[in-house]
Design an enzyme around this catalytic site. Sequence first.
Site, PDB file in Angstrom:
ATOM      1  N   HIS A 142      44.358  41.266  46.054  1.00 44.18           N
ATOM      2  CA  HIS A 142      44.984  42.415  45.161  1.00 44.18           C
ATOM      3  C   HIS A 142      44.577  43.715  45.510  1.00 44.18           C
ATOM      4  O   HIS A 142      43.715  44.188  46.372  1.00 44.18           O
ATOM      5  CB  HIS A 142      44.128  42.025  43.953  1.00 44.18           C
ATOM      6  CG  HIS A 142      44.881  42.751  42.665  1.00 44.18           C
ATOM      7  ND1 HIS A 142      44.736  43.935  42.242  1.00 44.18           N
ATOM      8  CD2 HIS A 142      45.747  42.243  41.519  1.00 44.18           C
ATOM      9  CE1 HIS A 142      45.403  44.357  41.016  1.00 44.18           C
ATOM     10  NE2 HIS A 142      46.060  43.234  40.640  1.00 44.18           N
ATOM     11  N   GLN A 222      41.011  35.592  38.897  1.00 45.56           N
ATOM     12  CA  GLN A 222      41.888  34.473  38.696  1.00 45.56           C
ATOM     13  C   GLN A 222      41.067  33.182  38.727  1.00 45.56           C
ATOM     14  O   GLN A 222      41.744  32.066  38.454  1.00 45.56           O
ATOM     15  CB  GLN A 222      42.899  34.369  39.694  1.00 45.56           C
ATOM     16  CG  GLN A 222      43.826  35.693  39.720  1.00 45.56           C
ATOM     17  CD  GLN A 222      44.457  35.875  38.389  1.00 45.56           C
ATOM     18  OE1 GLN A 222      44.735  34.981  37.501  1.00 45.56           O
ATOM     19  NE2 GLN A 222      44.945  37.164  38.033  1.00 45.56           N
ATOM     20  N   CYS A 383      50.855  43.626  42.471  1.00 41.94           N
ATOM     21  CA  CYS A 383      49.817  44.393  43.045  1.00 41.94           C
ATOM     22  C   CYS A 383      49.271  43.798  44.385  1.00 41.94           C
ATOM     23  O   CYS A 383      48.137  43.809  44.631  1.00 41.94           O
ATOM     24  CB  CYS A 383      48.462  44.539  42.041  1.00 41.94           C
ATOM     25  SG  CYS A 383      49.064  45.473  40.711  1.00 41.94           S
TER      26      CYS A 383
END
Lengths: 426, 150
Positions: A142, A222, A383
Amino acid sequence: MTVPLETSVSESKATASRGGVFDVQKVRADFPILGREVNGRPLVYLDNAATAQKPAAVIDAIDSYYQTYNANIHRGVHRLSQLGTQAYEEARGKIQRYINASSTREVIFVRGTTEGINLVAGSWGRENLRAGDEVLVTHMEHHSNIVPWQMLCQQTGAVLKVVPIDDRGRLDLDQYEKLLSDRTRLVSVVHVSNVLGTINPVRRIIDSAHQVGAKVLVDGAQAVPHFSVDVQALGCDFYVFSGHKLFGPTGIGVLYGQEAILEAMPPYQGGGDMIKSVSFDKTLYNDLPYKFEAGTPHIVGTIGLGVAVDYLGALDAVAVARHEEDLLRYGTELLESIEGVRLIGTADEKASILNFVIEGVHAHDVGTILDHGGVAVRTGHHCCQPVMDRYDVPATARASLAFYNTRGELDVLAGAVREAIGVFRS
Amino acid sequence: MTDLRELYQQVILDHTKKPRNFHEMANATHHAEGYNPLCGDRVTVYLLVDGDTITDVSFTGSGCAICTSSASLMTQSLVSKKIDEATQLFGTFRDLVMGNVEADQTIDELDRLAVFTGVREFPMRVKCATLPWHTMKEALTGGAATISTE
């Protein structure tokens, strides 16, 4: 979702309530928002990787704080301040147990994953990196696990190196091992990719990094929504995640760091709460974890996150994992059966994230048409522009699932995808 | 699904699949780049201006259906317009897609651009429809910055 080996330690938690039948409708009833409609259709919320919905218990805890004991903490001898302080510190204890940190001194509350990474870059990084040192990230990070290191490298003269990924979205571990050297000071790696869904073998990555003396930061934003994580079993030096993706409030997150490392790090921000005493000649910094928590913290967010963790801890972890694994398999088959749909991110070890493109239909048009059918997905670059470049797509649509999603919702998704294709073929 | 069809009208779909004036312009007197980094829409607008009259318009780039078709239809509607007419048309178009005016009040001026009336029902997509126009204006005013509508 396939639970990788390194998280199997967390099954000690899972074995507390062993793999019964998962009643998804009962769980859905805990999340008030799931009952609403969007555009006249029942909401199908498949944007959990952006932010997860909140159970009523979390919403009630936030409400209760403001209704009955709102006060500042760690100061004030009055009753409300005591109650607030107690609830705040109890939440720290819940998080510590949830990720199996060895002490509450290792649990630093931050605004989210991004701030956690910036804290490590700004404090540990500036203290420890010199010109010529290397920081290793992967191609699937990210932006929040790229940009802070780029900034740090600019400030220190250190060099950022990137571990490549293959066409299915797996890390090239051979290249990783080759990139490691005695110049490597830090490896910063995502546990589960927010776009590809790949679950990285972080235990192996950590072991290899430690062999060359490098520290490891794991971005778990995540990962924690999909399986429980044991930071001691992983052996990571830092682990960061956000509360709002873990069914808790926004604006709160956690930086875990090994105590000895945190102890040696300079403060990140100066201010109230992070000091023992202040004079114009000398200021004494506070002990861990307060050294890194300057200013009035996000008290209610922290309390809410503690309640979210309680909620998750009460679920049958084995049944949840099995349910999510079923959803991932079912959704994958559904989307792959639609002509013109291509999944991006097809690793064997994968969390329940379905990232896809439709031939001839831009992701934003897909997003609008899906929304029209009540289906919330994320569209764009997520992102992760380097990932988009790697697969040569400007944007993708991403359906990211949580344990409260159902096969029926995936049928609605597939129907809406067919409709999007229909609009553009007409 | 009627309002979905109002957004994705046949004219819009046609211009998405076969964008008009979709090429670079070697002899352009003005050009500018528009880029919405969050959604990835990217457009470069080229203009050939003779005196105060636009004699040719083209564009390149990649983006969603709304952005691409908006750019394509814009290039067609700007040819032979004076610069101040182009600027005024942009204002009217923006009012249309943002829902600032009744659509039937603009129908004469906008002509075929009225197919974008449906965008007002989808506020998140206004930025897609207006990116080519903002880029055109930037090209005419000689700015060097990349334009964004996000």
